[in-house]
Design a protein around this motif. Structure first.
Motif, short mmCIF file in Angstrom:
data_model
loop_
_atom_site.label_atom_id
_atom_site.label_comp_id
_atom_site.label_asym_id
_atom_site.label_seq_id
_atom_site.Cartn_x
_atom_site.Cartn_y
_atom_site.Cartn_z
N ILE A 14 10.47 9.75 -0.71
CA ILE A 14 10.02 8.61 -0.97
C ILE A 14 9.49 9.07 -2.14
O ILE A 14 7.85 9.65 -2.24
CB ILE A 14 9.01 8.01 0.11
CG1 ILE A 14 10.50 7.07 0.86
CG2 ILE A 14 9.01 6.82 -0.30
CD1 ILE A 14 9.88 6.72 2.69
N ARG A 21 6.58 11.40 2.23
CA ARG A 21 6.57 10.74 1.17
C ARG A 21 5.10 10.54 0.34
O ARG A 21 3.43 10.88 1.20
CB ARG A 21 5.83 9.04 1.99
CG ARG A 21 5.59 7.74 1.47
CD ARG A 21 5.60 6.63 2.22
NE ARG A 21 5.07 5.94 0.77
CZ ARG A 21 5.39 4.31 0.98
NH1 ARG A 21 6.06 4.32 1.97
NH2 ARG A 21 5.17 3.47 -0.07
N THR A 42 7.65 5.11 6.23
CA THR A 42 9.10 5.05 5.79
C THR A 42 9.80 3.70 5.01
O THR A 42 10.88 3.98 4.66
CB THR A 42 9.74 5.68 7.04
OG1 THR A 42 10.08 5.05 8.15
CG2 THR A 42 9.05 6.43 7.83
#
Length: 310
Positions: free
Chosen positions: A30, A202, A209
């Motif tokens: 991410i 991330r 998430t």
């Protein structure tokens, strides 16, 4: 002092590389913080996205170095359509540029990288769809490293679409609900990831998430690594730390499986114990030596017996 810091970072990076002994097959990222990075520097959001694209190229190289077989990048979510139009248009232009650049890059072809887009790509502007098609066609014959670009992606939307397809097949074609299994659902997901996610990374400091690959990641109990650097600031040291998190997660998982199997051996009768013993033989190496010795005594296993490969 800057030279000292660079030397220290290099030494720490080499230490982490030496410590890493197992690599996840599928890493999902991410890429958060591009806009905040640009804002802190007094730049436009587009400048942050462009700096983030450079990090993406580096991460692809690190994956190739470490033997990662699949990389999925959360590049543009369905929620991102709500951002200012001029910002999205500039990002779409950058995506077109980078997709075509990647598709033509010698390093991509030399390394056998296959590029695919996952998500509701029909929602994207035509120029982006054409760039996606170009990149997919140019790299369709490769399979050394799968690079999945999540565009107009939303995990809930993906699962909802799959559920609707299954419901229609039950109603229209007489599919027996009792016959619905994992494969039934997976056939109706976006064409993209070819394996479950082992590790989610991330950047940017948020610890969530964000609706990313719920079927492939959460269903596989993927390890998750959150870190504070914005995506353009993400360095190889951070990536190696995430791999170390995955390794610790795998070690903990193997110990848990071994201990559960040991509990089964103790609880089940002789007629039911063969499967539990088989699992124990596979995972007993994950146990501390004292527990492993107790296991061998309780199950009459040979201490010198070679463990089967995973």
């Amino acid at each position: 002092m800057e030279r000292v810091r660079q030397w220290a970072r290099g030494a720490y990076e080499r230490l982490l590389e030496w410590e890493v002994s197992g690599t996840p097959s599928h890493v999902a990222v991410i890429q958060d913080g591009n806009r905040r990075y640009a804002r802190n520097r007094g730049d436009d959001a587009t400048d942050g996205h462009r700096a983030g694209a450079e990090t993406t190229e580096q991460v692809l190289e690190w994956c190739q170095e470490l033997g990662v077989e699949e990389l999925t990048l959360y590049t543009f979510s369905t929620e991102n359509f709500d951002r200012p139009e001029e910002e999205n248009e500039a990002l779409f232009d950058l995506l077109c540029e980078k997709l075509r650049e990647f598709a033509d890059a010698d390093r991509v072809h030399d390394s056998g990288v296959r590029i695919r887009a996952i998500g509701e790509t029909q929602q994207l502007p035509e120029r982006v769809r054409k760039a996606v098609d170009y990149a997919e066609r140019r790299t369709a014959g490769y399979d050394t490293l799968n690079l999945n670009i999540a565009l107009a992606y939303g995990g809930r939307a993906e699962l909802l679409s799959a559920a609707r397809d299954v419901a229609r097949e039950v109603e229209r074609d007489g599919l027996d609900p009792d016959e619905i299994d994992v494969a039934t659902v997976e056939r109706r997901l976006y064409e993209g990831p070819s394996r479950d996610v082992d590790l989610i990374v991330r950047t940017g400091g948020d610890e969530r998430t964000s609706n990313f690959l719920p079927w492939h990641a959460n269903g596989n109990e993927a390890a998750v690594y959150f870190c504070t650097p914005y995506w353009p600031e993400f360095r190889k040291v951070d990536f190696l730390r995430s791999i170390r998190t995955y390794e610790h997660r795998e070690e903990s998982w193997r110990k848990t499986r071994a201990r559960r199997a040991l509990a089964l051996v103790r609880a089940l009768g002789e007629a039911e114990v063969s499967e539990a013993r088989r699992v124990l033989q596979r995972f007993k190496g994950a146990l501390p030596s004292a527990e492993r010795e107790a296991l061998e005594a309780e199950t009459d296993t040979d201490p010198e017996l070679e463990q089967p490969a995973d």
